[in-house]
Design a protein around this motif. Structure first.
Motif, short mmCIF file in Angstrom:
data_model
loop_
_atom_site.label_atom_id
_atom_site.label_comp_id
_atom_site.label_asym_id
_atom_site.label_seq_id
_atom_site.Cartn_x
_atom_site.Cartn_y
_atom_site.Cartn_z
N VAL A 2 0.91 -1.12 0.11
CA VAL A 2 0.10 -0.11 -0.13
C VAL A 2 1.00 1.03 -0.16
O VAL A 2 0.48 2.07 -0.56
N ALA A 3 1.87 1.10 0.56
CA ALA A 3 2.73 2.63 0.76
C ALA A 3 3.59 2.86 -0.55
O ALA A 3 3.50 4.08 -0.97
N VAL A 4 3.74 1.90 -1.42
CA VAL A 4 4.16 2.25 -2.70
C VAL A 4 3.05 2.69 -3.57
O VAL A 4 3.10 3.72 -4.30
N ASP A 5 1.87 1.81 -3.40
CA ASP A 5 0.77 2.34 -4.10
C ASP A 5 -0.04 3.63 -3.93
O ASP A 5 -0.63 4.27 -4.61
N LEU A 6 0.46 4.37 -2.78
CA LEU A 6 -0.15 5.46 -2.51
C LEU A 6 0.65 6.70 -2.90
O LEU A 6 0.16 7.70 -3.00
N LEU A 7 1.70 6.30 -3.16
CA LEU A 7 2.44 7.37 -3.96
C LEU A 7 1.93 7.94 -5.21
O LEU A 7 1.27 7.18 -6.04
N ASN A 8 1.55 9.41 -5.36
CA ASN A 8 0.87 9.97 -6.43
C ASN A 8 -0.68 10.06 -6.17
O ASN A 8 -1.29 10.61 -7.07
N LYS A 9 -1.05 9.34 -5.22
CA LYS A 9 -2.49 9.46 -4.93
C LYS A 9 -2.68 11.05 -4.11
O LYS A 9 -1.65 11.50 -3.84
N ILE A 10 -3.88 11.40 -4.08
CA ILE A 10 -4.08 12.63 -3.51
C ILE A 10 -5.03 12.76 -2.17
O ILE A 10 -6.00 12.04 -2.09
#
Length: 205
Positions: free
Chosen positions: A29-37
């Motif tokens: 999740v930590a990687v996939d949260l990058l570039n979310k708002i």
């Protein structure tokens, strides 16, 4: 194309992340949260550019390592909740709860690239010399976004308490930088901090 979601007639800068997004290993999740708002109902928002994973009873650096307490109870709740804690007697930090109920894992939001509501962010952080300094660190992020202890336990999926995390179609970086976490004295050899390569809002490069 920017995807725009709606909730109770309010236009959002993307689609709110579903609970299933958070119901995974925090290191994913930590990687996939990058570039979310990260979005606030008062119009403040920023793109997430730095995160850290905390892995419950597998992780001596996690607040939840020794089990559930009054302070960390939110970490053991449903995925998609916001866990907010006070540190060093002066700062608030916020996390997205991950995994399954009672697992006690989450992701610390360490830095944002400001997108909207900058006037309110500057008012909240008048000592910031540059816009890149507004949200460049977990305590600066919460100050700029107006997150305090009252937000502990709000539901990011249901836009509870006026905060949510949305996907506007921008993919996570293909080559995020992975490093040891900052400010921990245990599990210091784990590369469980990630940030967007070259982004000027990252707290430490």
């Amino acid at each position: 194309m920017v995807r725009v979601g709606r909730l109770r007639g309010m236009a959002l800068p993307g689609e709110i992340l579903p609970r299933s997004f958070y119901r995974r290993d925090p290191r994913v999740v930590a990687v996939d949260l990058l570039n979310k708002i990260l979005y606030s109902a008062d119009g403040r928002s920023g793109r997430i550019v730095e995160t850290e994973a905390y892995c419950g009873d597998l992780d001596p650096a996690a607040h939840s390592y020794r089990g559930k307490t009054a302070r960390n109870a939110t970490m053991f709740g449903p995925p998609g909740m916001m866990y907010v804690y006070f540190t060093y007697g002066m700062h608030w930090c916020c996390n997205a709860v991950c995994g399954e109920v009672d697992e006690g894992v989450g992701v610390l939001l360490r830095a944002l690239a400001p997108l909207s509501g900058l006037q309110a962010m500057r008012a909240a952080r008048p000592k910031a010399r540059r816009d890149e300094d507004l949200c460049s660190g977990p305590a600066r992020l919460t100050q700029a976004m107006g997150i305090r202890g009252e937000q502990d336990g709000i539901d990011l999926v249901a836009f509870g308490g006026g905060f949510c995390i949305v996907d506007d179609g921008t993919a996570p970086p293909a080559d995020p930088v992975a490093t040891p976490r900052i400010g921990v004295s245990r599990a210091t050899d784990e590369n469980w901090r990630w940030h967007v390569r070259g982004d000027g809002n990252v707290s430490r490069r």
